[in-house]
Motif scaffolding. Structure first.
Motif, PDB file in Angstrom:
ATOM      1  N   LEU A 128      96.812-119.080  12.786  1.00  0.00           N
ATOM      2  CA  LEU A 128      95.793-119.890  11.802  1.00  0.00           C
ATOM      3  C   LEU A 128      94.804-121.119  12.611  1.00  0.00           C
ATOM      4  N   ALA A 142      93.347-116.003   0.702  1.00  0.00           N
ATOM      5  CA  ALA A 142      92.249-117.665   1.382  1.00  0.00           C
ATOM      6  C   ALA A 142      93.791-118.070   1.563  1.00  0.00           C
ATOM      7  N   ASP A 143      94.534-118.895   0.393  1.00  0.00           N
ATOM      8  CA  ASP A 143      95.086-119.855   1.307  1.00  0.00           C
ATOM      9  C   ASP A 143      96.209-119.662   2.304  1.00  0.00           C
ATOM     10  N   GLY A 150      94.151-119.906   5.395  1.00  0.00           N
ATOM     11  CA  GLY A 150      93.027-120.717   5.519  1.00  0.00           C
ATOM     12  C   GLY A 150      91.340-120.729   5.633  1.00  0.00           C
ATOM     13  N   LEU A 151      91.612-120.041   4.611  1.00  0.00           N
ATOM     14  CA  LEU A 151      90.116-119.709   4.295  1.00  0.00           C
ATOM     15  C   LEU A 151      89.337-119.670   3.279  1.00  0.00           C
TER      16      LEU A 151
END
Lengths: 249, 249
Positions: free
Chosen positions: A151, A196-197, A200-201
């Motif tokens: 991350l 994505a979650d 972190g995108l």
DNA sequence: CGCACAGTTGAATGAGCTCAATACTTGTGG
DNA sequence: CCACAAGTATTGAGCTCATTCAACTGTGCG
């Protein structure tokens, strides 16, 4: 609200698919008998919420089959996945009465549950349970720290490659596939948004980077979810991990 | 290579500043006696490396005073801090023989150490130690998951505010300051670079965001390291946390 | 069919990074 | 004592990668 169904069949612990990896892994047969007395199964459908952060949590349990996610949400809606729960993973924290995270079933899910207080009481008398739980918690802590590197320091492409590596590796150990240099194949258990979650995108970036890895021949896609990795070494390089790695677990 | 000095004085566990928060917290006096027999102190100077990732790790221990960091480094040099070790925190993993991360003293550091095998043997016979270690590991896992949200979803400004909040809160509990609405004051135990490694930022961004928070009156600086927070609520808002928060621990 | 949902792709924007210059402090040696 | 180097921190200018906003595709379902 919950469309949960009880399982009519109660499985025998001896036949349990997670018998030697779950929190009960080290139990002797008499200890297992006592756990068996207080266990019960719960089944959730894909998309159902197992528990909301902040809610009273009067049970703990193990994932028997299916996949669930642990997520944290900020007031403005930004969400970050903080755990991916696979078969044998433990849910809940002895000694805490409210859930710290949202737990959501991403596939159909079966859990083997124990009411919290009988479990805690039994754990106090059964070192084998506490020992195994400590071991599992230390493993989770290592996994969390590995993800902190992902991350904090990896690029979008490396993040995707890291996630694919982890899913591939896990799938390989779960299904006992050959670790040799051959092509590896698996299904993505997560939507683009869930990925994505996790990473972190945004979901758009996930989609773009998956397309890019496909274009560059690092992976092949059939449909949206079925992935083939022709060269695992190559994927690990893309992830920024040492190519001869595998010293993590 | 290591310029480590042994402590001539061996402290009595009864007077130990971390007696009721460390891994030995739950021990009865007879259990403590057995720990006392096998303990030894090690002292490190600021900047010294306690252990390198991958090295053989034949001891475990607790931080008695000072601060150390746990970091991970990629081949190209990108580094991510994955843990901040404060007094009473535990270092090392029973059942693992090599270190998974670099451990570096960021201030002068005193550790209370145990050789691994005697400690493991004692832990097997002393449920109070294993229980406490489980509790501490679960707390660390929660902290790691909190940081995953920070790393994955917060802006640079929110990251800095989050770090300052955590240091402020910890400093308050350590020194038993008034929790009231008054101004709060503390020293930063980390360089700008270490903060950057903690937050997944560059040191320039850390410097800029600290300047910005100063300009906006969220904090005041005396020198480079001494911080005053006139309004803690305000800082928590800037961190993106619920303003009436504190439901973490 | 029409709608919801998952996913892809494009164009414009911007937050944080890179590179670079400068300042301040501390310790070392002539 | 000053000169110098090394370490820490600040600030500016330009750039880049991921985000934002938007249009569009495909698929399953009532």
């Amino acid at each position: 609200m919950l469309n949960e169904r009880s399982l009519s069949v109660t499985q025998d612990c001896g036949d349990c698919p997670i018998r030697h990896r779950a929190v009960c892994a080290r139990c002797e047969s008499d200890e297992l008998d006592r756990l068996e007395e207080i266990k019960y199964y719960r089944k959730f459908e894909a998309g159902q919420t197992v528990i909301w952060s902040g809610d009273k949590m009067d049970f703990v349990g193990s994932v028997v089959s299916g996949i669930a996610t642990l997520t944290q949400t900020m007031e403005d809606g930004r969400t970050q996945m903080v755990g991916l729960l696979l078969p044998s993973d433990f849910v809940g924290r002895p000694g805490r009465s409210t859930a710290a995270y949202d737990v959501v079933a991403t596939t159909d899910l079966v859990m083997c549950c124990f009411r919290k207080s009988p479990f805690e009481e039994l754990m106090g008398r059964t070192p084998h349970i506490a020992q195994r739980l400590l071991e599992m918690t230390l493993d989770e802590l290592d996994a969390a720290r590995e993800w902190m590197l992902v991350l904090g320091r990896k690029t979008a492409r490396e993040k995707i490659a890291s996630l694919l590596s982890i899913i591939a590796r896990r799938d390989a150990t779960l299904h006992l596939k050959s670790g040799g240099g051959g092509p590896l194949t698996f299904d993505l258990p997560l939507t683009r948004e869930a990925m994505a979650d996790y990473l972190g995108l945004t979901l758009e970036t996930v989609s773009r980077q998956i397309s890019a890895l496909k274009k560059d021949g690092v992976i092949t896609l059939e449909g949206k979810r079925h992935v083939t990795v022709p060269d695992m070494e190559r994927l690990l390089e893309e992830a920024g991990d040492d190519a001869d790695g595998g010293m993590f677990a």
